[in-house]
Design an enzyme around this catalytic site. Structure first.
Site, mmCIF file in Angstrom:
data_model
loop_
_atom_site.group_PDB
_atom_site.id
_atom_site.type_symbol
_atom_site.label_atom_id
_atom_site.label_comp_id
_atom_site.label_asym_id
_atom_site.label_seq_id
_atom_site.Cartn_x
_atom_site.Cartn_y
_atom_site.Cartn_z
ATOM 1 N N HIS A 36 -20.945 -30.452 29.193
ATOM 2 C CA HIS A 36 -20.160 -30.445 30.422
ATOM 3 C C HIS A 36 -18.738 -30.862 30.060
ATOM 4 O O HIS A 36 -18.516 -31.618 29.111
ATOM 5 C CB HIS A 36 -20.785 -31.440 31.403
ATOM 6 C CG HIS A 36 -20.235 -31.414 32.788
ATOM 7 N ND1 HIS A 36 -19.029 -32.000 33.106
ATOM 8 C CD2 HIS A 36 -20.721 -30.897 33.943
ATOM 9 C CE1 HIS A 36 -18.796 -31.841 34.407
ATOM 10 N NE2 HIS A 36 -19.816 -31.164 34.942
ATOM 11 N N ASP A 64 -24.850 -37.882 27.015
ATOM 12 C CA ASP A 64 -24.668 -37.583 28.435
ATOM 13 C C ASP A 64 -26.035 -37.270 29.026
ATOM 14 O O ASP A 64 -26.596 -36.209 28.792
ATOM 15 C CB ASP A 64 -23.715 -36.389 28.583
ATOM 16 C CG ASP A 64 -23.586 -35.894 30.016
ATOM 17 O OD1 ASP A 64 -24.272 -36.430 30.903
ATOM 18 O OD2 ASP A 64 -22.813 -34.948 30.234
ATOM 19 N N GLN A 83 -28.060 -34.816 33.347
ATOM 20 C CA GLN A 83 -29.055 -33.823 33.727
ATOM 21 C C GLN A 83 -30.459 -34.184 33.248
ATOM 22 O O GLN A 83 -31.409 -33.462 33.535
ATOM 23 C CB GLN A 83 -28.668 -32.450 33.150
ATOM 24 C CG GLN A 83 -27.373 -31.896 33.694
ATOM 25 C CD GLN A 83 -27.476 -31.508 35.157
ATOM 26 O OE1 GLN A 83 -28.544 -31.178 35.654
ATOM 27 N NE2 GLN A 83 -26.351 -31.527 35.858
ATOM 28 N N LYS A 92 -27.287 -37.493 40.713
ATOM 29 C CA LYS A 92 -28.175 -36.509 40.098
ATOM 30 C C LYS A 92 -29.575 -37.061 39.871
ATOM 31 O O LYS A 92 -30.423 -36.399 39.281
ATOM 32 C CB LYS A 92 -27.572 -36.013 38.781
ATOM 33 C CG LYS A 92 -26.260 -35.278 39.041
ATOM 34 C CD LYS A 92 -25.681 -34.628 37.821
ATOM 35 C CE LYS A 92 -24.243 -34.215 38.086
ATOM 36 N NZ LYS A 92 -24.031 -32.805 38.150
ATOM 37 N N CYS A 136 -18.519 -26.082 35.035
ATOM 38 C CA CYS A 136 -17.861 -27.114 34.219
ATOM 39 C C CYS A 136 -18.420 -27.129 32.798
ATOM 40 O O CYS A 136 -18.587 -28.190 32.188
ATOM 41 C CB CYS A 136 -17.987 -28.495 34.855
ATOM 42 S SG CYS A 136 -17.122 -28.643 36.429
#
Length: 479
Positions: A197, A274, A277, A300, A438
């Site tokens: 991202h 990261d 997700q 999220k 993104c």
């Protein structure tokens, strides 16, 4: 190195566990999000799903096959009971029941989270940490309980390794501006995967320019996996940090981050993962991953917007200078000298998103009350069903089908602009995302600037997928 098509030169990936065969006892296998204990057997396809009939697309993606309806995971997962906790799932959009397939952008909120945020503002409003009165103490307790819940979610026994931020974007910027400014120099390299991202790329570009370091991409293979051969070649003693997604927001790829982290550590590099997700789809253990930093956004994982978490190893956080100055992050202040509070407060200047933390704590308690193993199995089976079903839509091209991917289904429909596809689906109450997501470098590797993305969560069902397939077939038939 990359080939002219933008992908890595390797022919495969090492150390990635495959999705287990359907019907496998999910308690008896090593899951892909933890370091593998033994190489699992390759997946075995069963019969294709029964979905609305349509001619077979000539360019259909190779997808795992599932039974016509995913069986109940071992231990049981009552998706209908879960759905009853999410009020927004029971509204209509454009005269149709809402089918929420935009979970990669944000997840819906259970009533427990809505009630926790409402209770804070209705009866428990106060600032935290700085008041002697009863409401301040109560708000502080809720705030720090939220920190403890985040620590439990990520598998760290030390809540002080949890820093509250606005979201993953702010977490990465904090690390870049604090750790990066203190540790990066001329000629140093930051390896960033091509699946990232923008939030895990642009902050590194900014600090690299300032510190005269270099951002080096880790290329992709055609199926969406990271090229592990190229990664090994790129690692060197110039590598100071590796930035990796735990699950791609556009490809669904789940890289072997534990193995990649171990390789980076051999060269003395730090690793930032990261997890935006990842955390809502499968359990995460930062200690097993040996991550130096791990970040996620509350919205999220069924929590409010504007609240997120940065995990950092205590010794690394303690060595980081403050990024922002102000209240809450100080020990003592004078014009001669200012000293700072211990971590995590040193990195949390100003008043935090107190109601957001109340909602985050409620969301994480809600999630911990579910059978995470069964929920993950439900999502895995639903993802396989959806991938096989999408293959029946004429002219549909699925982007990314790496083994073990999460339910992120990014695709193109031949002859139809992605925004037009999303608008047509919206007319039938189906919410998806269209655009560059993104993640422009990831799409560019496939020669694409824009695509449609349907993304699944634990409250999605076979019926949701069937509605999507039927609508897509209708779009294709009338285009």
């Amino acid at each position: 190195m990359t080939t002219p098509d933008g992908f890595g030169r390797g022919s495969g990936i090492h150390g990635v566990a495959q999705r287990p065969p359907y019907g496998t006892d999910m308690t008896a296998i090593p899951f892909y999000w933890l370091p593998p204990q033994a190489a699992p057997s390759a997946p075995q396809a069963t019969s294709a799903p029964q979905v609305p009939s349509a001619p077979q697309a000539t360019s259909a993606p190779q997808a795992p096959q599932a039974t016509s309806a995913p069986a109940a995971p071992a231990g049981g997962f009552d998706v209908e009971a879960v759905r009853r906790d999410f009020p927004q799932l029971h509204r209509e959009v454009n005269g149709h029941p809402l089918v929420w397939l935009d979970n990669g952008a944000t997840t819906l909120k259970p009533r427990q989270v809505v009630e926790a945020v409402g209770e804070h503002y209705a009866t428990s409003t106060s600032n935290v940490h700085r008041g002697a009165h009863t409401l301040a103490k109560q708000a502080t307790q809720v705030y720090e309980e939220g920190r403890a819940e985040a620590a439990r979610l990520l598998g760290t026994p030390d809540p002080d390794e949890i820093v509250f931020v606005r979201g993953t974007t702010e977490a990465v910027n904090l690390v870049a501006q604090s750790w990066g400014r203190a540790n990066l120099g001329v000629g140093d390299e930051i390896l960033v995967s091509a699946a990232e991202h923008h939030s895990n790329l642009v902050p590194w570009q900014l600090i690299a320019k300032e510190r005269r370091a270099r951002v080096v991409p880790i290329p992709l293979l055609p199926d969406g996996q990271l090229d592990q051969d190229a990664y090994r070649d790129l690692l060197s003693y110039r590598t100071k940090l590796v930035a990796l997604t735990h699950a791609s927001n556009v490809l669904g790829t789940v890289p072997p981050v534990a193995e990649m982290t171990a390789l980076a550590h051999r060269y003395g590099a730090r690793v930032l993962i990261d997890g935006a997700q990842a955390v809502s789809h499968f359990p995460v253990d930062v200690k097993a991953l040996d991550a130096d930093f791990y970040a996620f956004s509350g919205h999220k994982i069924f929590a409010p917007t504007g609240i997120g978490v940065l995990y950092g190893k205590r010794d690394v956080l303690e060595a980081m200078p403050p990024w922002q100055g102000g209240g809450n992050m100080i020990d003592s202040v004078s014009f001669d000298e200012t000293t700072y509070a211990p971590v995590p407060h040193r990195l949390e200047a100003g008043t935090g998103h107190i109601a957001g933390v109340a909602g985050l704590g409620a969301a994480l308690r809600y999630l911990s009350g579910l059978d995470r193993q069964a929920a993950t199995a439900h999502e895995e089976q639903l993802t396989a069903y959806a991938m096989a079903a999408l293959a029946t839509v004429p002219g549909l091209r699925l982007i990314g089908n790496a083994p073990g991917k999460i339910g992120v289904l990014t695709f193109l429909l031949a002859g139809v602009d992605p925004m037009a596809v999303a608008a047509r689906l919206d007319q039938q109450g189906i919410a998806v995302r269209a655009g560059h997501h993104c993640a422009q470098p990831a799409l560019a590797a496939y020669g694409v600037q824009s695509a449609v993305r349907a993304s699944l969560a634990l409250y999605n069902t076979v019926q949701d997928v069937d509605s999507l397939i039927s609508a897509l077939q209708g779009v294709q038939a009338t285009s």
